[in-house]
Write an enzyme that holds these catalytic residues in place. Structure first.
Site, PDB file in Angstrom:
ATOM      1  N   GLY A 177       0.851  -1.189   0.000  1.00 59.27           N
ATOM      2  CA  GLY A 177       0.000   0.000   0.000  1.00 59.27           C
ATOM      3  C   GLY A 177       0.878   1.227   0.000  1.00 59.27           C
ATOM      4  CB  CYS A 233       5.397  -4.216   0.249  1.00 59.44           C
ATOM      5  SG  CYS A 233       6.226  -2.651  -0.066  1.00 59.44           S
ATOM      6  CE1 TYR A 234       1.379   1.149   5.510  1.00 57.14           C
ATOM      7  CE2 TYR A 234      -0.349  -0.529   5.541  1.00 57.14           C
ATOM      8  CZ  TYR A 234       0.186   0.649   6.027  1.00 57.14           C
ATOM      9  OH  TYR A 234      -0.440   1.325   7.037  1.00 57.14           O
ATOM     10  CG  HIS A 279       5.706  -5.936  -4.457  1.00 53.81           C
ATOM     11  ND1 HIS A 279       4.437  -5.693  -3.973  1.00 53.81           N
ATOM     12  CD2 HIS A 279       6.443  -4.863  -4.121  1.00 53.81           C
ATOM     13  CE1 HIS A 279       4.406  -4.509  -3.380  1.00 53.81           C
ATOM     14  NE2 HIS A 279       5.620  -3.979  -3.464  1.00 53.81           N
ATOM     15  CD  GLU A 303       2.555  -8.559  -5.077  1.00 54.04           C
ATOM     16  OE1 GLU A 303       3.271  -9.324  -4.412  1.00 54.04           O
ATOM     17  OE2 GLU A 303       2.381  -7.369  -4.758  1.00 54.04           O
ATOM     18  CB  SER A 346     -22.255  -9.916 -26.719  1.00 54.33           C
ATOM     19  OG  SER A 346     -21.101 -10.341 -26.009  1.00 54.33           O
ATOM     20  N   GLY A 380     -18.838 -12.152 -27.043  1.00 51.10           N
ATOM     21  CA  GLY A 380     -17.680 -11.873 -26.192  1.00 51.10           C
ATOM     22  C   GLY A 380     -17.372 -13.078 -25.304  1.00 51.10           C
ATOM     23  CB  VAL A 381     -14.269 -13.985 -23.429  1.00 58.14           C
ATOM     24  CG1 VAL A 381     -13.755 -15.198 -22.681  1.00 58.14           C
ATOM     25  CG2 VAL A 381     -13.356 -13.625 -24.575  1.00 58.14           C
ATOM     26  CG  ASP A 382     -16.048 -11.677 -19.681  1.00 63.73           C
ATOM     27  OD1 ASP A 382     -15.144 -12.531 -19.756  1.00 63.73           O
ATOM     28  OD2 ASP A 382     -15.830 -10.477 -19.438  1.00 63.73           O
ATOM     29  CB  SER A 383     -21.894 -12.712 -22.787  1.00 64.05           C
ATOM     30  OG  SER A 383     -21.551 -12.836 -24.152  1.00 64.05           O
ATOM     31  CB  SER A 384     -19.206 -17.027 -24.932  1.00 69.25           C
ATOM     32  OG  SER A 384     -19.482 -16.151 -25.999  1.00 69.25           O
ATOM     33  CE  LYS A 410     -11.767 -11.400 -20.755  1.00 68.85           C
ATOM     34  NZ  LYS A 410     -13.019 -10.628 -20.845  1.00 68.85           N
TER      35      LYS A 410
END
Ligand code: XMP
Length: 519
Positions: free
Chosen positions: A54, A81-82, A166, A168, A220, A222-226, A366
């Site tokens: 942070g 870190c923080y 870090h 990550e 649509s 798109g990836v997400d709606s599919s 994602k």
């Protein structure tokens, strides 16, 4: 209940990344603001906590502190870190400004065998101005760097750990391994967060939510709606009807691709609405970018409402909301991040409609959505499709949106993206994620006419812009250094094959200051 590592967000730009990296190790992880209620967090029965970095200094007035329930839980804690500094401060150690800020890649020297850090000397990524001066009681130094005498610390009895670097970020090559050791070995979480188990988990929760009721989805392409639609179909089969609205603003072949992907599984439960004429009518005379988006969003909702009524008003509606959307909308520290463009999606939620929402991707990143899509057997072209704005070609057709101009744009776009695909330059799998491939590419039609000459004829026609970018997150982007020969061939084909275009230009602007789309 799945084994969960909770990440508490102290305002780091990397907090989401911690949860994502933990999940990459096969352990489920959720992110909460540092001041989330104990009841909400403990309801997940976490196996351990990671405290994120942070921007604050632990002594600054109002600096966020570790909530008491974390230390009272008796669970393992890893401060990053923080997070490490807050842990030190909370347990009676001292944190001070370092004589020198430490930023970038440094070499970590691990001083002894321990459960968290692999032994040896290896690069890690640092970004800090404060450092640990005196360890809290019970802690020992675990690793150091040239500038940080306490680059990592541990209290094995209480299972508390702190790292100044870090783990990550990608620049810490052994970071994934470190997070795995924390989650699996120290916290004892079972690493079973695989696509198959994600599907099983989601299917069970969709069934529990929906029961015997009917569900409506808007696909649509798109990836997400599919993926959301495919998951709900796996869960409730024929109770689901999916509506695909052909706005007339889609790319070449897009409607066919969606039909091919879903017709087999859904049969008559896939409803395709041909609404091109209605959209064009609504867009007549509209040239302002935001007005276009509003017009299209509104129209979509009206059409969708009409279909829902026709289908007997199912009780549930599928939404492709994914985890980053959820996190961003609840993080208090980022409440003020403002919108550059209104990103309302075609296929987005009609706000005042009487639906209960089914959001099967609500807790997925994602890359997990894509992995689930592949495991569900969706076509790769769909699963790896680059983003496409909800308002479609309308926001790439600058000026007025007419049938003729959209057709021009669509043809030019197909030539450009087709050439990139043929050259293998479009990113299409996880393995290519970091390779310098094009993340998104498209054509834009400008309402700008210029003079040209074709044969012996003077021409006065419109301009096509080619836009291709590389990016990891679509928040910042660089223009793609495409091969000159490819650009030459695409330009030649567009002016020859697309009527009404006599000039092709390549967009060499980064984001920021430009955006990826032109409207
Ligand atoms: P910009 O143009 O803001 O775009 O740099 C960033 C990414 O978002 C996509 N985009 C949209 N996606 N609805 C969407 O779902 C929208 O209205 C929209 N506008 C832009 C854009 O294609 C790029 O990938």
């Amino acid at each position: 209940m799945k084994d969960t590592i909770v990440v508490l967000d102290f305002g780091s730009q990397y907090a989401q990344l911690i949860a994502r990296r933990v999940r990459e190790q096969g352990v489920y992880s959720e992110l909460f603001p540092h001041d989330a209620s104990a009841a909400e967090v403990m309801a997940l029965q976490p196996k351990g906590f990671v405290l994120s970095g942070g921007p604050a200094s632990v002594y600054a007035p109002g600096a966020p502190q570790i909530p008491p329930y974390v230390l009272e839980s008796g669970l393992p804690v890893l401060g990053v870190c923080y997070g490490m500094q807050a842990l030190t401060h909370a347990l009676g150690g001292t944190v001070n400004p370092a004589p020198q800020r430490e930023y970038g890649l440094v070499h970590l020297e691990v001083l002894r065998p321990n459960p968290l850090l692999p032994e040896g000397r290896y690069p890690v990524w640092m970004s800090h101005g404060d450092r640990i001066e005196a360890l809290p009681e019970g802690f020992e130094v675990l690793a150091r760097t040239a500038n940080s005498p306490v680059a990592a610390m541990d209290d094995l009895k209480r299972r508390y750990f702190g790292v100044q670097f870090h783990p990550e970020v990608q620049h810490t090559p052994r970071g994934g391994e470190i997070l795995r050791r924390f989650a699996v070995e120290i916290c004892g979480a079972t690493p079973n967060w695989t696509p198959e188990n994600i599907i099983a988990d989601r299917v069970a929760s969709i069934r529990a939510q929906v029961g015997g009721e009917r569900v409506l989805a808007a696909v649509s392409g798109g990836v997400d709606s599919s993926v959301a639609t495919a998951l709900v179909h796996r869960a409730v089969g024929d109770q689901l009807t999916a509506v695909f609205v052909d706005t007339g603003l889609l790319r070449a072949g897009e409607r066919e691709q969606v039909e091919a992907a879903f017709r087999g599984a859904l049969g008559a439960h896939l409803v395709v609405v041909d609404a091109a004429a209605e959209f064009l009518q609504a867009l007549r005379g509209v040239t302002d970018p935001e007005a276009k988006r509003r017009t299209i969003g509104e129209k979509f909702i009206r059409i969708f409402e009409r279909e829902a009524r026709r289908l007997g008003q199912p009780r549930f509606l599928v939404q492709g909301t994914i985890y980053p959307d959820v996190v961003e909308s609840r993080a208090p520290d980022r409440a003020n991040a403002h919108r550059i463009k209104s990103h309302h999606n075609v296929g987005g939620l009609p706000e005042n409609m009487a639906f209960d929402l089914v959001e099967p991707l609500r807790y997925l990143f994602k890359d997990e959505v894509r992995a689930v899509g592949e495991a569900l057997g969706l076509p790769r072209a769909l699963v790896w499709r680059p983003p496409f704005p909800g308002p479609g070609l309308a926001v790439r057709c600058l000026g007025e949106v007419t049938a003729a101009r959209v057709a021009k744009l669509r043809a030019a776009d197909a030539i450009f993206t087709g050439a990139l695909e043929a050259a293998g330059l479009l990113r299409s799998s996880a393995r290519e994620e970091s390779a310098a491939k094009v993340s998104q590419a498209f054509a834009v039609l400008l309402p700008v006419k210029s003079v040209g000459v074709m044969g012996d004829q003077r021409t006065y026609q419109e301009t096509i812009v080619l836009r291709a970018v590389t990016t990891d997150d679509f928040m910042t982007a660089d223009w793609a250094r495409l091969p000159a020969d490819l650009l030459a061939e695409v330009s030649r084909r567009i002016v020859n094959e697309v009527d009404g275009v006599n000039r092709v230009v390549y967009d060499i602007t980064t984001k920021p200051p430009a955006t990826i789309e032109w409207e």
